[in-house]
Structure formats: structure tokens, C-alpha cells
Scaffold this active site. Structure first.
Site, mmCIF file in Angstrom:
data_model
loop_
_atom_site.group_PDB
_atom_site.id
_atom_site.type_symbol
_atom_site.label_atom_id
_atom_site.label_comp_id
_atom_site.label_asym_id
_atom_site.label_seq_id
_atom_site.Cartn_x
_atom_site.Cartn_y
_atom_site.Cartn_z
ATOM 1 N N TYR A 1 0.801 1.840 -8.611
ATOM 2 C CA TYR A 1 0.283 1.524 -6.427
ATOM 3 C C TYR A 1 0.277 -0.274 -6.558
ATOM 4 O O TYR A 1 0.827 -0.898 -5.976
ATOM 5 C CB TYR A 1 -0.776 2.153 -6.494
ATOM 6 C CG TYR A 1 -1.532 1.295 -5.091
ATOM 7 C CD1 TYR A 1 -1.451 1.242 -4.117
ATOM 8 C CD2 TYR A 1 -3.022 0.940 -5.466
ATOM 9 C CE1 TYR A 1 -2.861 0.370 -2.923
ATOM 10 C CE2 TYR A 1 -3.691 -0.343 -4.875
ATOM 11 C CZ TYR A 1 -3.459 0.362 -3.157
ATOM 12 O OH TYR A 1 -3.843 -1.001 -2.124
ATOM 13 N N SER B 1 -4.675 -6.267 -1.610
ATOM 14 C CA SER B 1 -5.300 -5.574 -2.676
ATOM 15 C C SER B 1 -6.357 -6.568 -3.960
ATOM 16 O O SER B 1 -5.538 -7.115 -3.784
ATOM 17 C CB SER B 1 -5.398 -4.562 -2.969
ATOM 18 O OG SER B 1 -6.438 -4.010 -4.544
ATOM 19 N N LYS C 1 1.305 -3.315 -4.507
ATOM 20 C CA LYS C 1 0.918 -4.554 -3.284
ATOM 21 C C LYS C 1 1.576 -6.560 -4.408
ATOM 22 O O LYS C 1 1.574 -6.898 -3.270
ATOM 23 C CB LYS C 1 -0.585 -4.404 -3.974
ATOM 24 C CG LYS C 1 -0.978 -3.129 -3.248
ATOM 25 C CD LYS C 1 -0.986 -3.781 -1.588
ATOM 26 C CE LYS C 1 -1.510 -2.294 -0.810
ATOM 27 N NZ LYS C 1 -1.363 -2.258 0.530
HETATM 28 P P1 NAD Z 1 -5.211 5.143 3.911
HETATM 29 O O1 NAD Z 1 -4.800 5.829 3.879
HETATM 30 O O2 NAD Z 1 -6.946 6.576 5.584
HETATM 31 O O3 NAD Z 1 -4.509 4.958 6.069
HETATM 32 C C1 NAD Z 1 -2.704 4.316 5.436
HETATM 33 C C2 NAD Z 1 -1.770 4.983 6.888
HETATM 34 O O4 NAD Z 1 -0.706 5.078 6.583
HETATM 35 C C3 NAD Z 1 -2.723 7.043 6.615
HETATM 36 O O5 NAD Z 1 -2.887 6.627 7.897
HETATM 37 C C4 NAD Z 1 -1.331 7.817 5.757
HETATM 38 O O6 NAD Z 1 -0.827 8.656 6.698
HETATM 39 C C5 NAD Z 1 -0.341 6.675 6.907
HETATM 40 N N1 NAD Z 1 1.547 5.707 6.700
HETATM 41 C C6 NAD Z 1 1.067 6.043 4.685
HETATM 42 N N2 NAD Z 1 2.676 6.444 4.841
HETATM 43 C C7 NAD Z 1 3.425 5.765 5.779
HETATM 44 C C8 NAD Z 1 4.289 5.774 6.323
HETATM 45 N N3 NAD Z 1 5.648 5.936 5.702
HETATM 46 N N4 NAD Z 1 4.541 5.642 7.603
HETATM 47 C C9 NAD Z 1 3.618 6.097 8.724
HETATM 48 N N5 NAD Z 1 2.062 5.710 7.681
HETATM 49 C C10 NAD Z 1 2.511 5.714 6.743
HETATM 50 O O7 NAD Z 1 -5.949 4.143 3.489
HETATM 51 P P2 NAD Z 1 -6.870 3.247 4.121
HETATM 52 O O8 NAD Z 1 -7.736 3.137 3.004
HETATM 53 O O9 NAD Z 1 -7.176 3.097 5.649
HETATM 54 O O10 NAD Z 1 -5.758 1.378 3.713
HETATM 55 C C11 NAD Z 1 -5.324 1.179 4.631
HETATM 56 C C12 NAD Z 1 -4.852 0.000 3.700
HETATM 57 O O11 NAD Z 1 -5.435 -0.655 2.836
HETATM 58 C C13 NAD Z 1 -3.434 0.568 2.040
HETATM 59 O O12 NAD Z 1 -2.023 -0.216 2.630
HETATM 60 C C14 NAD Z 1 -4.100 -0.177 1.534
HETATM 61 O O13 NAD Z 1 -3.121 0.175 -0.219
HETATM 62 C C15 NAD Z 1 -5.101 -1.132 1.495
HETATM 63 N N6 NAD Z 1 -5.986 -0.848 0.667
HETATM 64 C C16 NAD Z 1 -6.881 0.220 1.078
HETATM 65 C C17 NAD Z 1 -8.368 -0.473 0.013
HETATM 66 C C18 NAD Z 1 -9.206 0.510 -0.019
HETATM 67 O O14 NAD Z 1 -9.905 0.759 -0.835
HETATM 68 N N7 NAD Z 1 -9.456 2.008 0.982
HETATM 69 C C19 NAD Z 1 -8.348 -1.377 -1.158
HETATM 70 C C20 NAD Z 1 -7.611 -2.636 -0.518
HETATM 71 C C21 NAD Z 1 -5.863 -2.476 0.492
HETATM 72 C C1 UD1 Z 2 -9.995 1.396 -6.413
HETATM 73 C C2 UD1 Z 2 -8.687 1.470 -6.828
HETATM 74 C C3 UD1 Z 2 -8.577 -0.136 -6.141
HETATM 75 C C4 UD1 Z 2 -8.418 -0.716 -5.547
HETATM 76 C C5 UD1 Z 2 -9.737 -0.880 -5.415
HETATM 77 C C6 UD1 Z 2 -10.197 -1.444 -3.804
HETATM 78 C C7 UD1 Z 2 -8.455 2.856 -8.176
HETATM 79 C C8 UD1 Z 2 -8.155 3.540 -9.693
HETATM 80 N N1 UD1 Z 2 -8.417 1.352 -8.759
HETATM 81 O O1 UD1 Z 2 -10.816 0.466 -7.451
HETATM 82 O O2 UD1 Z 2 -6.651 -0.032 -7.214
HETATM 83 O O3 UD1 Z 2 -7.894 -1.832 -5.337
HETATM 84 O O4 UD1 Z 2 -10.435 0.970 -5.579
HETATM 85 O O5 UD1 Z 2 -10.751 -0.412 -2.872
HETATM 86 O O6 UD1 Z 2 -8.733 3.754 -7.543
HETATM 87 N N2 UD1 Z 2 -16.573 4.646 -10.116
HETATM 88 C C9 UD1 Z 2 -17.198 5.852 -10.811
HETATM 89 N N3 UD1 Z 2 -16.816 7.466 -10.445
HETATM 90 C C10 UD1 Z 2 -16.183 7.364 -9.395
HETATM 91 C C11 UD1 Z 2 -15.540 6.537 -8.734
HETATM 92 C C12 UD1 Z 2 -16.145 5.858 -9.352
HETATM 93 O O7 UD1 Z 2 -18.650 5.302 -11.633
HETATM 94 O O8 UD1 Z 2 -16.077 8.853 -9.326
HETATM 95 C C13 UD1 Z 2 -16.935 3.858 -10.907
HETATM 96 C C14 UD1 Z 2 -15.632 2.924 -11.363
HETATM 97 O O9 UD1 Z 2 -15.704 3.397 -12.994
HETATM 98 C C15 UD1 Z 2 -15.765 1.649 -10.618
HETATM 99 C C16 UD1 Z 2 -16.258 2.166 -9.769
HETATM 100 O O10 UD1 Z 2 -17.451 2.593 -9.553
HETATM 101 O O11 UD1 Z 2 -16.829 1.193 -11.807
HETATM 102 C C17 UD1 Z 2 -15.582 2.005 -7.892
HETATM 103 O O12 UD1 Z 2 -14.054 2.681 -8.104
HETATM 104 P P1 UD1 Z 2 -13.919 3.072 -7.019
HETATM 105 O O13 UD1 Z 2 -14.403 3.150 -6.383
HETATM 106 O O14 UD1 Z 2 -12.940 3.626 -7.274
HETATM 107 O O15 UD1 Z 2 -12.757 1.320 -7.136
HETATM 108 P P2 UD1 Z 2 -11.880 0.382 -8.164
HETATM 109 O O16 UD1 Z 2 -12.330 1.106 -9.342
HETATM 110 O O17 UD1 Z 2 -12.950 -1.191 -7.605
#
Ligand code: NAD
Ligand code: UD1
Length: 335
Positions: A148, A124, A152
Site C-alpha cells: 500500500y 499518506s 503512494k
Molecule cells: P475510502 O475507502 O473510504 O475511499 C476510497 C474510495 O475510493 C472508496 O469509496 C472506494 O469505493 C473508491 N475506489 C477505490 N478504487 C476505485 C476505483 N478503481 N475506481 C473508482 N473508485 C474506487 O478511503 P478514505 O479513508 O476516504 O481514503 C481516501 C484516500 O486517502 C485513499 O487514497 C487513501 O489511501 C488515502 N489516505 C487515507 C488515510 C486514512 O487513514 N483514511 C490516510 C492516508 C491516506
Molecule cells: C495506518 C496505516 C497507514 C496509514 C495511516 C494513516 C496500517 C497498518 N497503517 O497507520 O498506512 O498511512 O493509518 O491513516 O493500517 N492500534 C491498536 N489497536 C488497534 C489498531 C491500532 O493498538 O486495534 C494502534 C497501532 O499500533 C498504532 C495506533 O493504534 O499505534 C494507530 O493505528 P492505526 O489507526 O491503524 O493507524 P497507523 O498505524 O498510524
């Protein structure tokens, strides 16, 4: 080629499963369904008319993982499974460390045991902490500001040590910026439990009438309109990035790291304005205090991924908002 997708029922994984099937890969998915449901797997199967070999299991369960590797001849692993809510990670850090760190160690040990050494990891942009400047390149200093983010960062470091110890590993670390949007069918998308933490899922629920108004977390940042700026990337573009990473691993690149972002930043107010266009209504909002730990501005320099993976995000902010809204309106209560 057979790919094991951990966290395979989750948001980014479900979109990646579609792209894997599009590209002719066989998909084996494992998920404990702690933050997802089987319906996403079934919808992907229906959309593509192909089967996913799904295992409901926890990556912490070594025997279960061994039995999957025993039954399926896995060529590569895309590791999405993990807990991802920043706020929650501050309340229950040990749960995050056990799940994300121990889960990954278990998985890597089982891979080692079965001689599988191609690994794609969901990292991330959070590993850049508060970047000194933008755009952010992969060689920026890394830090973590919450449990969190620390998981990572620690996994990235662990992967570095693993590769140092054994250069037969091929590892792609993908640092995602802010994935949003949904598949254009509106059949799969992001389905957070309870009240969403992240901006776009929250805006989507306001647009769908499920939540009353958007809270804008601060309008006194040092940005043109005072609200936070992020690099929002369409989840389908992000999913395609994983296919490119899998292809890259077949060249035996060793350990490689890529930013997956668009290179363009949008403010919170710009997101609200674009979403209003997509849903054809005004969205009520109030400006509230800054969210602790938030940074003013972050967006990627994605040029390394273009150069080395031949990947570039194609979809613009309009489509991200339209696709998000289509998913939300077709599925107001999620799956
Ligand atoms: P998500 O929660 O939809 O997907 C993660 C999945 O992992 C879920 O289906 C959950 O049930 C499963 N899971 C969690 N722990 C587990 C375990 N111990 N065994 C088996 N399954 C398990 O989240 P996502 O948004 O699809 O994110 C996927 C990955 O990408 C994560 O590692 C997250 O940290 C990373 N990531 C997400 C974002 C974002 O903004 N969505 C940004 C940066 C990185
Ligand atoms: C989130 C995660 C970060 C992850 C990143 C990438 C948090 C605190 N951080 O960050 O770990 O790596 O996503 O997916 O969850 N905002 C509002 N109102 C809301 C929600 C958010 O104004 O209800 C603003 C926040 O201040 C920020 C922007 O919207 O400026 C985006 O927020 P968000 O979607 O939570 O993502 P990140 O903060 O970038």
C-alpha cells in the site's frame, strides 16, 4: 469551478464534498463503490441541499472516464480513489498495484487528453516509513514498508516525473496523518467493511457495543506510556485542507507537497481515555503483541501548510472523539 472527486463516496471524500459545496464549487464524483455506498452521496446532498453529479464507474475504465470528462467541464481533480488496507495489500499486492497505480495512470492520461492539469493527490504519512525523528517535515527521506505504502510512494514519484516532463501541471500532494472523527451532524462518517483495521473505528465499535474489547497493539514502545503515538486529525479539518490546496493550484505553484496533521501526537491509551469521556463509559481493552510493521511514534510538522496554504487544524481530540461517537451511535451498522 467544477471539481472531479475520485473515490467520491468514500470517507474523506464525503467530508471534502461538503466543504467543496460550502465553498461554492460544483462537485462531480466518481466511485466504483468497492468500499463505499451511494448513501454517503445522498446524505451529503441532503445536508447541503445541493446536487452532486455522481458517476458509478471504475477509474480503471478509460472509456468511462473519458465520457465523464466529455460530459462535464472539469477544472480540477481531487484523487481519493484507491485501496487503503495495509494488511490486505500484503496479501493481494497485484490488486493494489493495478487499482492504485494503473487507476492513477489512467486518470492522468484522460486529464492530459482533455487538457485538465490541476491535480490534488491523497498521499499518506506512510511515505515517511519509520521517521528518524519527530515532528516530520516534508523533506524527510521517503520509503515504503508495504505494498500500500509503495503505491503512494510510486504515485508521488510518477507525479514528479510527469511535472518534470510538462511544467504546465499543477499538482498538490497531500500527506495525511491519521484522519478520524466525522461531520458534526453525525450523518456521514467512516464506515469500514468488516472488522476495522484502524484504532479509532475499532474503539468506536467497542463503544457502540458491536465489538467486545479493544486490542492495544503493544505497550513496550519507547513512548511515555509504552503505546504507539500518532497525529490524529479531524476529518473535517483535513477536508478543509483540500479546499486550500485547490485554491493554491490557481496560483500555478507547480508541484507542491504538504503534511496535513495537527503537530500533536496522542498515544493509544490517550485515545482510549478521550473516547471514554466522549461516550461516558469505560471501554474494555487488553494489551496484545505489537502489530508487525508498526512504528512507535509519528506526528507532523504542519507549518509548511500554515505558511503556504494558510491552513491549520482547528479541532481538538475531544471533538474528534465526540464526533466519531455521534456518527457511530446514530449509525451502529454504518450507512
Ligand atoms: P475510502 O475507502 O473510504 O475511499 C476510497 C474510495 O475510493 C472508496 O469509496 C472506494 O469505493 C473508491 N475506489 C477505490 N478504487 C476505485 C476505483 N478503481 N475506481 C473508482 N473508485 C474506487 O478511503 P478514505 O479513508 O476516504 O481514503 C481516501 C484516500 O486517502 C485513499 O487514497 C487513501 O489511501 C488515502 N489516505 C487515507 C488515510 C486514512 O487513514 N483514511 C490516510 C492516508 C491516506
Ligand atoms: C495506518 C496505516 C497507514 C496509514 C495511516 C494513516 C496500517 C497498518 N497503517 O497507520 O498506512 O498511512 O493509518 O491513516 O493500517 N492500534 C491498536 N489497536 C488497534 C489498531 C491500532 O493498538 O486495534 C494502534 C497501532 O499500533 C498504532 C495506533 O493504534 O499505534 C494507530 O493505528 P492505526 O489507526 O491503524 O493507524 P497507523 O498505524 O498510524
Amino acid at each position: 469551478m467544477k471539481i472531479l472527486v475520485t473515490g467520491g463516496a468514500g470517507y474523506i471524500a464525503s467530508h471534502t464534498n461538503i466543504e467543496l459545496l460550502n465553498s461554492g464549487y460544483e462537485v462531480v464524483a466518481v466511485d466504483n463503490l468497492s468500499n463505499s455506498c451511494m448513501e454517503s452521496i445522498m446524505r451529503v446532498e441532503k445536508l447541503k441541499g445541493k446536487k452532486i453529479h455522481f458517476y458509478r464507474a471504475d477509474i480503471l475504465d478509460k472509456q468511462a472516464m473519458q465520457s465523464i470528462f466529455d460530459q462535464e467541464k472539469i477544472d480540477a481533480v481531487i484523487h481519493f480513489a484507491g485501496l487503503k488496507a495495509v494488511g490486505e495489500s500484503c496479501s493481494i499486492p497485484l490488486t493494489y498495484f493495478r487499482n492504485n497505480l494503473s487507476g492513477t495512470i489512467n486518470l492522468l492520461e484522460v486529464m492530459q487528453e482533455f487538457g485538465v492539469n490541476n491535480f490534488v493527490f491523497s498521499s499518506s504519512a506512510t511515505v515517511y516509513g519509520e521517521p528518524e525523528r519527530v515532528p516530520v517535515t516534508e523533506d524527510f527521506p521517503l520509503s515504503a514498508t508495504n505494498p500500500y505504502g509503495r503505491t503512494k510512494l510510486m504515485i508521488e514519484e510518477m507525479l514528479g516525473d510527469l511535472y518534470q516532463s510538462d511544467s504546465s501541471w499543477n499538482i498538490a500532494i497531500l500527506r495525511y496523518f491519521n484522519p478520524i472523527g466525522a461531520h458534526e451532524s453525525g450523518e456521514i462518517g467512516e464506515d469500514p467493511n468488516g472488522i476495522p483495521n484502524n484504532l479509532v473505528p475499532y474503539v468506536a465499535k467497542v463503544a457502540a457495543g458491536v465489538l467486545e474489547k479493544i486490542n492495544v497493539f503493544g505497550n513496550d514502545y519507547d513512548t511515555p506510556d509504552g503505546t504507539g503515538i500518532r497525529d490524529y486529525i479531524h476529518v473535517v479539518d483535513l477536508a478543509v485542507g483540500h479546499i486550500k490546496a485547490i485554491e493554491k493550484l490557481s496560483d500555478n505553484p507547480g508541484l507542491v507537497v504538504y503534511n496535513l496533521g495537527t503537530g500533536v501526537g496522542y498515544s493509544v491509551m490517550e485515545i482510549i481515555n478521550n473516547y471514554e469521556k466522549a461516550c461516558h463509559k469505560k471501554l474494555p481493552y487488553v494489551v496484545t503483541a505489537r502489530r508487525p510493521g508498526d512504528i512507535a511514534i509519528s506526528y507532523a510538522d504542519p507549518s509548511k501548510a500554515l505558511r503556504e496554504l494558510h491552513w491549520k487544524a482547528e479541532k481538538g481530540i475531544e471533538q474528534m472523539c465526540e464526533d466519531s461517537y455521534r456518527w457511530q451511535s446514530k449509525n451502529p451498522n454504518g450507512y
